[in-house]
Write an enzyme that holds these catalytic residues in place. Structure first.
Site, short mmCIF file in Angstrom:
data_model
loop_
_atom_site.label_atom_id
_atom_site.label_comp_id
_atom_site.label_asym_id
_atom_site.label_seq_id
_atom_site.Cartn_x
_atom_site.Cartn_y
_atom_site.Cartn_z
CG ASP A 47 49.13 39.35 80.07
OD1 ASP A 47 48.17 40.02 80.46
OD2 ASP A 47 49.79 38.61 80.81
CE LYS A 61 49.73 44.19 84.46
NZ LYS A 61 49.49 42.79 84.60
CG MET A 77 59.79 41.56 83.28
SD MET A 77 58.61 41.85 84.60
CE MET A 77 58.89 40.41 85.63
N1 SAH Z 1 55.07 34.33 82.52
C1 SAH Z 1 56.12 34.67 81.60
C2 SAH Z 1 56.93 35.83 82.09
C3 SAH Z 1 56.17 37.11 82.08
S1 SAH Z 1 57.16 38.48 82.58
C4 SAH Z 1 56.99 33.43 81.36
O1 SAH Z 1 56.84 32.44 82.07
O2 SAH Z 1 57.82 33.47 80.45
C5 SAH Z 1 57.67 39.13 81.04
C6 SAH Z 1 59.11 38.81 80.78
O3 SAH Z 1 59.23 37.50 80.31
C7 SAH Z 1 59.76 39.65 79.72
O4 SAH Z 1 60.21 40.90 80.23
C8 SAH Z 1 60.93 38.78 79.33
O5 SAH Z 1 61.96 38.86 80.27
C9 SAH Z 1 60.31 37.41 79.44
N2 SAH Z 1 59.83 36.91 78.14
C10 SAH Z 1 58.58 36.58 77.80
N3 SAH Z 1 58.55 36.13 76.53
C11 SAH Z 1 59.79 36.17 76.07
C12 SAH Z 1 60.42 35.85 74.83
N4 SAH Z 1 59.72 35.35 73.80
N5 SAH Z 1 61.75 36.04 74.71
C13 SAH Z 1 62.48 36.53 75.73
N6 SAH Z 1 61.94 36.85 76.91
C14 SAH Z 1 60.62 36.68 77.08
#
Ligand code: SAH
Length: 480
Positions: free
Chosen positions: A254, A276, A389
């Site tokens: 991704d 994405k 998100m």
């Molecule tokens: N599977 C991922 C989530 C994917 S959805 C997990 O478990 O973290 C994508 C969302 O994850 C982003 O919009 C944000 O809200 C969050 N996210 C992912 N990486 C991040 C990071 N390094 N810092 C803050 N939020 C993060």
């Protein structure tokens, strides 16, 4: 430099010691260290010491060591395969080494490289597989560092896999043509179905997979690993994720997974960005599902690399269903989800005794219709709410929580780029949250944590959410 390899003064060999005796002279810490090392082998261990330390006595008794409490005599060395001088005194060590040499027994004097006929390695033990690291006595700390690195790279079940491999050697020789086919079989054996089954502790399934592999002449069916890459920092990847990345034929990742993490994959693995992210040319979920199925059908070892944990807002459910329908084997490797990374950056206890004992993972993205979302009620009851998100729906989320009756003063923590060097932390209250949506200065992924437990966080490194105004100008610090 090519063609100019320096010569080793000590050449590594693997010596047979099963059923043979190794003699250690000395009763202190050094003797114990050598005894521990040799106890990783099937050698019979004899320790000679007039006044052994209790630690050695106890450990020896528990580990089948023969302890001779007597002054050292040369005859103690008789019949030994190896001898260790660990008396702690140079004169005594010299005498032991001289006696050993007179009997043609190779000798090692602890911490006296000049007296040693051989050196002991730093050892990664996956019996029957062993990796021995030597520095000719020059850098024991260096050797331990290398040992630790290699240890992380090798599956804990590698030894069991090697034992299984040995039991198939004859069958492979009988049933598979020498050359390409055999090599293909062994490669698939050590990285494919048999390896996975052994790692999962299922010996029967491993044997079935090996049998199927023999029938298929080493042609391995494809396999997809849905792997959590963690929040972005390379060293928050799990060891298992790293191992799979190193074995992958194809990595489908991704946009949120940083290049540095993808780069930890095998160098010649094919890399496919599934996109994405706004502005990127991205594939639809249906296209990604089809891609994974097609790669699996083509016999590839695929790592589907997702940010955070694959089962948290990762659409893994759809990918697993597609793989299941297509009959392609897959596995899931968990990762550190963004909420945990954000909480760690903020030193924020997600559960707090007497304050918050439950937690909600949610997103603002499916807030449709008029009904209040279930999690709003949980927030009222004290749950800590992590919003994924959440930037583009901050106002909606805040509105719903207010509607449900949550106080406008409820603490809120926001982290952009959690776990990464460029992260930014913000704190405020529920009434500050709607403005997040309008912020143009937050380009990275953002995670929001809401609830009374947030009050337990460390706010010394975070900016005030209220300090930002639409102009983009920040109010000077004294007004915060
Ligand atoms: N599977 C991922 C989530 C994917 S959805 C997990 O478990 O973290 C994508 C969302 O994850 C982003 O919009 C944000 O809200 C969050 N996210 C992912 N990486 C991040 C990071 N390094 N810092 C803050 N939020 C993060």
């Amino acid at each position: 430099m090519a063609g100019e390899t320096a010569k080793l003064n000590a050449f590594p060999v693997f010596m047979r010691v099963d059923g043979r005796r190794v003699v250690i002279i000395g009763g202190g810490e050094e003797a114990l260290a050598k005894a521990r090392l040799m106890a990783q082998s099937a050698a019979e261990i004899l320790v000679v010491a007039e006044a052994p330390e209790p630690a050695l006595v106890n450990w020896g008794a528990a580990n089948g060591v023969t302890l001779v409490r007597a002054p050292y005599e040369a005859a103690h060395l008789d019949g030994a395969a190896l001898a260790f001088a660990a008396t702690g005194e140079e004169r005594s060590d010299r005498a032991v080494v001289a006696d050993a040499r007179a009997r043609a027994i190779p000798a090692n004097a602890v911490d006296r490289p000049e007296l040693c006929d051989f050196f002991t390695p730093a050892l990664v033990n996956r019996a029957p597989v062993a990796v021995a690291i030597g520095t000719e006595g020059a850098g024991p700390v260096l050797a331990q560092m290398i040992r630790a690195r290699i240890d992380r790279m090798l599956s804990p079940s590698l030894g069991r896999l090697a034992v299984l491999a040995a039991s198939y050697r004859d069958a492979v020789e009988r049933r598979l043509a020498k050359g390409v086919v055999r090599r293909r079989f062994w490669k698939a054996f050590f990285t494919g179905g048999p390896a996975r089954a052994i790692e999962a502790g299922n010996a029967r399934r491993a044997a079935e997979a090996a049998e199927a592999l023999l029938l298929a002449q080493g042609a391995e069916p494809g396999h997809v690993a849905l792997v959590g890459a963690g929040p972005g920092a390379e060293d928050l990847l799990t060891l298992r994720a790293q191992r799979l990345l190193m074995e992958a034929d194809v990595i489908v990742h991704d946009a949120l997974v940083p290049e540095a993490v993808v780069a930890m994959g095998r160098r010649d693995a094919e890399r496919i960005a599934a996109g994405k992210r706004k502005g990127c040319h991205s594939k639809t979920q249906a296209e990604i599902n089809e891609l994974l199925v097609a790669l699996g059908r083509a016999g590839k070892r695929v790592v589907r690399l997702k940010s955070g944990d694959p089962l948290v807002f990762g659409r893994a459910g759809e990918e697993m269903a597609a793989l299941r329908d297509a009959g392609i084997s897959y596995e899931v490797v968990p990762g550190v989800t963004a909420a945990f990374a954000a909480a760690a950056d903020f030193e924020l206890p997600l559960t707090l005794r007497g304050v918050a004992s439950s937690m909600v993972f949610t997103t603002g993205h499916d807030l449709k219709g008029v009904a209040l979302p279930d999690w709003a009620k949980l927030a009222i009851e004290g749950a800590t709410v992590a919003v994924y998100m959440g930037r583009s729906t901050a106002a909606e989320v805040a509105g719903r929580l207010r509607e449900a009756g949550l106080s406008r003063d409820t603490a809120v923590a926001v982290v952009e780029n959690a776990s990464l060097g460029k992260r930014r932390l913000f704190h405020g209250t529920l009434s500050d949250l709607p403005a997040l949506e309008k912020r143009t200065d937050l380009a990275g992924p953002v995670l929001t944590i809401i609830g009374d437990a947030v009050a337990g966080a460390n706010f010394t490194r975070s900016e005030s959410l209220a300090a930002w105004h639409e102009t983009g100008a920040r109010i000077p610090a004294q007004e915060e």
